[in-house]
Motif scaffolding. Structure first.
Motif, short mmCIF file in Angstrom:
data_model
loop_
_atom_site.label_atom_id
_atom_site.label_comp_id
_atom_site.label_asym_id
_atom_site.label_seq_id
_atom_site.Cartn_x
_atom_site.Cartn_y
_atom_site.Cartn_z
N LEU A 181 0.92 -1.27 0.05
CA LEU A 181 0.02 0.08 0.03
C LEU A 181 0.76 1.19 0.07
O LEU A 181 0.38 2.29 -0.53
CB LEU A 181 -0.92 0.02 1.11
N LEU A 184 1.32 3.38 -3.24
CA LEU A 184 0.03 4.18 -3.76
C LEU A 184 0.22 5.85 -3.23
O LEU A 184 0.89 6.04 -2.35
CB LEU A 184 -1.18 3.50 -3.07
N ALA A 190 -6.96 3.46 0.45
CA ALA A 190 -6.55 2.12 0.23
C ALA A 190 -7.40 1.20 0.67
O ALA A 190 -7.31 -0.22 0.62
CB ALA A 190 -5.13 1.91 0.20
N ALA A 193 -8.50 -2.06 -0.99
CA ALA A 193 -7.61 -3.13 -1.36
C ALA A 193 -7.59 -4.24 -0.14
O ALA A 193 -6.84 -5.24 -0.50
CB ALA A 193 -6.26 -2.51 -1.50
N TRP A 209 -6.35 -4.65 -7.49
CA TRP A 209 -7.02 -3.34 -7.28
C TRP A 209 -5.96 -2.20 -7.07
O TRP A 209 -5.94 -1.20 -7.58
CB TRP A 209 -7.95 -3.34 -5.80
N VAL A 210 -4.86 -2.70 -6.43
CA VAL A 210 -3.75 -1.93 -6.19
C VAL A 210 -3.02 -1.47 -7.67
O VAL A 210 -2.61 -0.51 -8.00
CB VAL A 210 -2.59 -2.63 -5.28
N ALA A 213 -5.04 0.83 -9.37
CA ALA A 213 -4.94 2.42 -8.61
C ALA A 213 -3.62 2.81 -8.98
O ALA A 213 -3.55 4.17 -9.37
CB ALA A 213 -5.07 2.08 -7.37
N GLN A 214 -2.61 2.05 -9.20
CA GLN A 214 -1.28 2.75 -9.67
C GLN A 214 -1.44 3.03 -11.20
O GLN A 214 -0.56 4.32 -11.41
CB GLN A 214 -0.24 1.60 -9.49
#
Length: 266
Positions: A181, A184, A190, A193, A209-210, A213-214
């Motif tokens: 995390l 991010l 977060a 996640a 998901w991470v 998001a990145q």
């Protein structure tokens, strides 16, 4: 970002693979266990790509990337039967991502719970292997930064995040989750996640998901990001899973993995 309608199974003889409609303009495949034991060169041929120009690295759960043409020019077809997971391939560069920039080249990675990611633009394509270590190290943002540095606009890039172990069943330590995390941007919520786990000191982590998001943090529009709903651990009929089965090998000692790749049409 997600949606099962974007993901379509294809089959040719014994080989079965997933296509993501977001990448319909590019020859690509997210492999399944039915693709074993065929090497990337044979899988590339199925996509009508030159088999001798299928490129992959020696994966080490890091964040290095290499050019596809650099690999193929150095190796040719040498060692094409080798899988780059745990077999000590000294002739291949240590890399968990491959970028292809020439027409006819294709980039490949292998996974068995980690996240396979295919990146596409008119100019370049890339294949990325993102386990928790690679995700924590920002391997996807690092590859996307190379696209952006070359003048490829974020709006012209598409990212497909393929089948991997899902967040609902991926148990990790709180320390591992924190490392991931931290990749991010500051201020991003977060919590999506993470899911609770019954064991103390453990959580469930959604690596897909991470990575999504990145990608958004690098400017990729949400509508240009697709996330597979398929879980490698929960679908034994379709996928190999290290977490479920351990490090599987066939009778010839070859690692049982899914190969995923994308190319630029010749």
């Amino acid at each position: 970002m997600s949606g099962s309608a974007l993901w379509v199974w294809q089959q040719a003889e014994r080989w079965r693979w997933l296509e993501c409609q977001l990448l319909a303009e590019w020859p690509h495949a997210f492999g399944s266990r039915q693709g074993h034991p065929h090497p990337p060169s044979q899988l590339a041929a199925r996509l009508q790509l030159p088999p001798e120009r299928a490129a992959w690295g020696h994966q080490v759960h890091g964040c290095n990337w290499v050019w596809a043409d650099g690999i193929t020019e150095t190796l040719g077809q040498k060692g094409e039967q080798d899988c780059s997971v745990g077999q000590g391939i000294s002739t291949r560069s240590q890399a968990d991502a491959v970028i292809a920039r020439r027409q006819g080249d294709s980039a490949w990675v292998c996974t068995a719970d980690c996240v396979p990611i295919l990146v596409a633009s008119r100019e370049w394509v890339a294949a990325i292997h993102a386990g928790w270590r690679g995700t924590a190290a920002g391997i996807l943002p690092k590859v996307l930064q190379e696209f952006l540095r070359a003048g490829i606009p974020a709006a012209g890039i598409r990212v497909a995040i393929g089948p991997s172990i899902s967040g609902s069943v991926y148990q990790v330590s709180e320390e591992v989750a924190e490392q991931v995390l931290q990749s991010l941007p500051l201020g991003l919520d977060a919590r999506a996640a993470l899911l609770p786990d019954p064991l103390p000191g453990k959580v469930r982590l959604d690596l897909r998901w991470v990575n999504g998001a990145q990608a958004q943090a690098k400017g990729i529009p949400p509508e240009h990001i697709a996330v597979s709903p398929h879980c490698t651990l929960s679908q034994p009929q379709d996928f190999f899973s290290y977490r479920r089965d351990g490090s599987l090998k066939d009778e010839q000692g070859r690692h049982c993995v899914q190969w995923s790749g994308i190319g630029l049409r010749p």
